[in-house]
Motif scaffolding. Structure first.
Motif, PDB file in Angstrom:
ATOM      1  N   ASN A  87     -40.781  13.828  12.763  1.00  0.00           N
ATOM      2  CA  ASN A  87     -40.446  12.497  12.269  1.00  0.00           C
ATOM      3  C   ASN A  87     -41.237  12.170  11.006  1.00  0.00           C
ATOM      4  OD1 ASN A  87     -41.219   9.366  12.337  1.00  0.00           O
ATOM      5  ND2 ASN A  87     -39.138   9.645  13.125  1.00  0.00           N
ATOM      6  N   TYR A  88     -42.520  12.469  11.023  1.00  0.00           N
ATOM      7  CA  TYR A  88     -43.367  12.208   9.854  1.00  0.00           C
ATOM      8  C   TYR A  88     -42.872  12.987   8.637  1.00  0.00           C
ATOM      9  CZ  TYR A  88     -47.146  12.546   6.544  1.00  0.00           C
ATOM     10  OH  TYR A  88     -47.860  12.538   5.377  1.00  0.00           O
ATOM     11  N   LEU A  89     -42.636  14.272   8.809  1.00  0.00           N
ATOM     12  CA  LEU A  89     -42.187  15.098   7.689  1.00  0.00           C
ATOM     13  C   LEU A  89     -40.834  14.625   7.146  1.00  0.00           C
ATOM     14  CD1 LEU A  89     -43.292  18.640   8.907  1.00  0.00           C
ATOM     15  CD2 LEU A  89     -44.382  17.213   7.143  1.00  0.00           C
ATOM     16  N   THR A 118     -36.807   9.219  15.772  1.00  0.00           N
ATOM     17  CA  THR A 118     -37.427   7.960  16.199  1.00  0.00           C
ATOM     18  C   THR A 118     -36.929   7.569  17.584  1.00  0.00           C
ATOM     19  OG1 THR A 118     -37.682   7.221  13.910  1.00  0.00           O
ATOM     20  CG2 THR A 118     -37.802   5.531  15.616  1.00  0.00           C
ATOM     21  N   LEU A 119     -35.645   7.714  17.821  1.00  0.00           N
ATOM     22  CA  LEU A 119     -35.092   7.428  19.151  1.00  0.00           C
ATOM     23  C   LEU A 119     -35.747   8.334  20.197  1.00  0.00           C
ATOM     24  CD1 LEU A 119     -33.029   6.019  21.003  1.00  0.00           C
ATOM     25  CD2 LEU A 119     -31.415   7.837  20.398  1.00  0.00           C
ATOM     26  N   LEU A 120     -35.853   9.613  19.880  1.00  0.00           N
ATOM     27  CA  LEU A 120     -36.492  10.547  20.805  1.00  0.00           C
ATOM     28  C   LEU A 120     -37.967  10.207  21.020  1.00  0.00           C
ATOM     29  CD1 LEU A 120     -34.844  13.870  19.572  1.00  0.00           C
ATOM     30  CD2 LEU A 120     -34.281  12.549  21.637  1.00  0.00           C
ATOM     31  N   LEU A 121     -38.624   9.755  19.957  1.00  0.00           N
ATOM     32  CA  LEU A 121     -40.032   9.358  20.066  1.00  0.00           C
ATOM     33  C   LEU A 121     -40.213   8.166  20.997  1.00  0.00           C
ATOM     34  CD1 LEU A 121     -41.675   9.601  16.538  1.00  0.00           C
ATOM     35  CD2 LEU A 121     -42.492  10.596  18.674  1.00  0.00           C
ATOM     36  N   ILE A 122     -39.293   7.224  20.920  1.00  0.00           N
ATOM     37  CA  ILE A 122     -39.384   6.059  21.805  1.00  0.00           C
ATOM     38  C   ILE A 122     -39.376   6.519  23.260  1.00  0.00           C
ATOM     39  CG2 ILE A 122     -38.149   4.012  22.620  1.00  0.00           C
ATOM     40  CD1 ILE A 122     -37.305   3.567  19.640  1.00  0.00           C
ATOM     41  N   ILE A 137     -39.389   0.387  18.211  1.00  0.00           N
ATOM     42  CA  ILE A 137     -37.995  -0.081  18.152  1.00  0.00           C
ATOM     43  C   ILE A 137     -37.617  -0.619  16.765  1.00  0.00           C
ATOM     44  CG2 ILE A 137     -36.349  -1.779  19.081  1.00  0.00           C
ATOM     45  CD1 ILE A 137     -37.658  -1.248  21.848  1.00  0.00           C
ATOM     46  N   PRO A 138     -38.459  -1.420  16.108  1.00  0.00           N
ATOM     47  CA  PRO A 138     -38.091  -1.845  14.739  1.00  0.00           C
ATOM     48  C   PRO A 138     -37.901  -0.658  13.785  1.00  0.00           C
ATOM     49  CG  PRO A 138     -39.849  -3.221  15.585  1.00  0.00           C
ATOM     50  CD  PRO A 138     -39.679  -2.090  16.569  1.00  0.00           C
ATOM     51  N   TYR A 139     -38.681   0.383  13.969  1.00  0.00           N
ATOM     52  CA  TYR A 139     -38.548   1.602  13.161  1.00  0.00           C
ATOM     53  C   TYR A 139     -37.182   2.238  13.399  1.00  0.00           C
ATOM     54  CZ  TYR A 139     -40.126   6.246  11.365  1.00  0.00           C
ATOM     55  OH  TYR A 139     -40.280   7.433  10.680  1.00  0.00           O
ATOM     56  N   LEU A 140     -36.756   2.287  14.653  1.00  0.00           N
ATOM     57  CA  LEU A 140     -35.428   2.821  14.974  1.00  0.00           C
ATOM     58  C   LEU A 140     -34.334   1.960  14.337  1.00  0.00           C
ATOM     59  CD1 LEU A 140     -33.487   4.708  16.465  1.00  0.00           C
ATOM     60  CD2 LEU A 140     -33.709   3.181  18.453  1.00  0.00           C
ATOM     61  N   TRP A 142     -34.543  -0.038  11.701  1.00  0.00           N
ATOM     62  CA  TRP A 142     -34.545   0.108  10.247  1.00  0.00           C
ATOM     63  C   TRP A 142     -34.084   1.500   9.815  1.00  0.00           C
ATOM     64  CZ3 TRP A 142     -33.792  -2.527   6.228  1.00  0.00           C
ATOM     65  CH2 TRP A 142     -34.031  -1.974   4.962  1.00  0.00           C
ATOM     66  N   SER A 143     -34.491   2.539  10.521  1.00  0.00           N
ATOM     67  CA  SER A 143     -34.063   3.884  10.121  1.00  0.00           C
ATOM     68  C   SER A 143     -32.559   4.059  10.326  1.00  0.00           C
ATOM     69  CB  SER A 143     -34.865   4.974  10.841  1.00  0.00           C
ATOM     70  OG  SER A 143     -34.717   4.907  12.226  1.00  0.00           O
TER      71      SER A 143
END
Length: 158
Positions: A87-89, A118-122, A137-140, A142-143
């Motif tokens: 996700n970072y990369l 991001t979904l998988l990270l959640i 969740i806000p990251y998901l 927005w992404s």
């Protein structure tokens, strides 16, 4: 021991925030080129996008700091850490694809990778901290919006 755990969590927060902010320094926005692109009417201003990312980077960093505080990153699964790295990369690669390489197609695909990871990270974060997962969740959201925007810009300019 409690002081060490708190210090470690604060350090993780600072490092993660700085790392996520790195792409803006490495691959600055080519404002002239970006302004010349056709964009959908719902495109947020550059200033709005910058504010959103600043907030998201804080939430992302806080999420990982909470996991560090609660159990320590070294005690998480390899899948969890691998998802964070991917996700970072992918997050960092967007600025390269969009502003350095000027590859709108790759920028779109990259935003999709960010949204999916991001979904998988959640889900991966839930096993360590519900609060840390909720902070993502806000990251998901927005992404996902960014993916739709990147797709729209690509389609309008191909």
């Amino acid at each position: 021991m409690e002081v060490n755990v708190i210090f470690s969590a604060i350090l993780i927060f600072i490092i993660v925030y700085l790392l996520f902010s790195l792409s803006g320094i490495l691959f600055p926005i080519d404002r002239t080129w970006y302004a010349s692109l056709k964009k959908p009417s719902w495109t947020p201003s550059g200033k709005t996008i910058g504010i959103i990312w600043a907030i998201l980077y804080a939430l992302i960093a806080l999420s990982l700091a909470i996991v560090e505080y609660k159990i320590g990153l070294k005690n998480t699964s390899i899948t969890f850490m691998l998802l964070w790295v991917i996700n970072y990369l992918a997050n960092q690669a967007f600025s390269f694809f969009e502003f350095k390489a000027k590859r709108l197609d790759l920028a779109f695909l990259d935003t999709a990778v960010v949204a999916i990871t991001t979904l998988l990270l959640i889900f991966a974060t839930l096993q360590y901290s519900v609060l840390a997962a909720i902070l993502l969740i806000p990251y998901l959201i927005w992404s996902t919006i960014a993916t739709l925007l990147a797709w729209s810009i690509y389609r309008l300019n191909k």
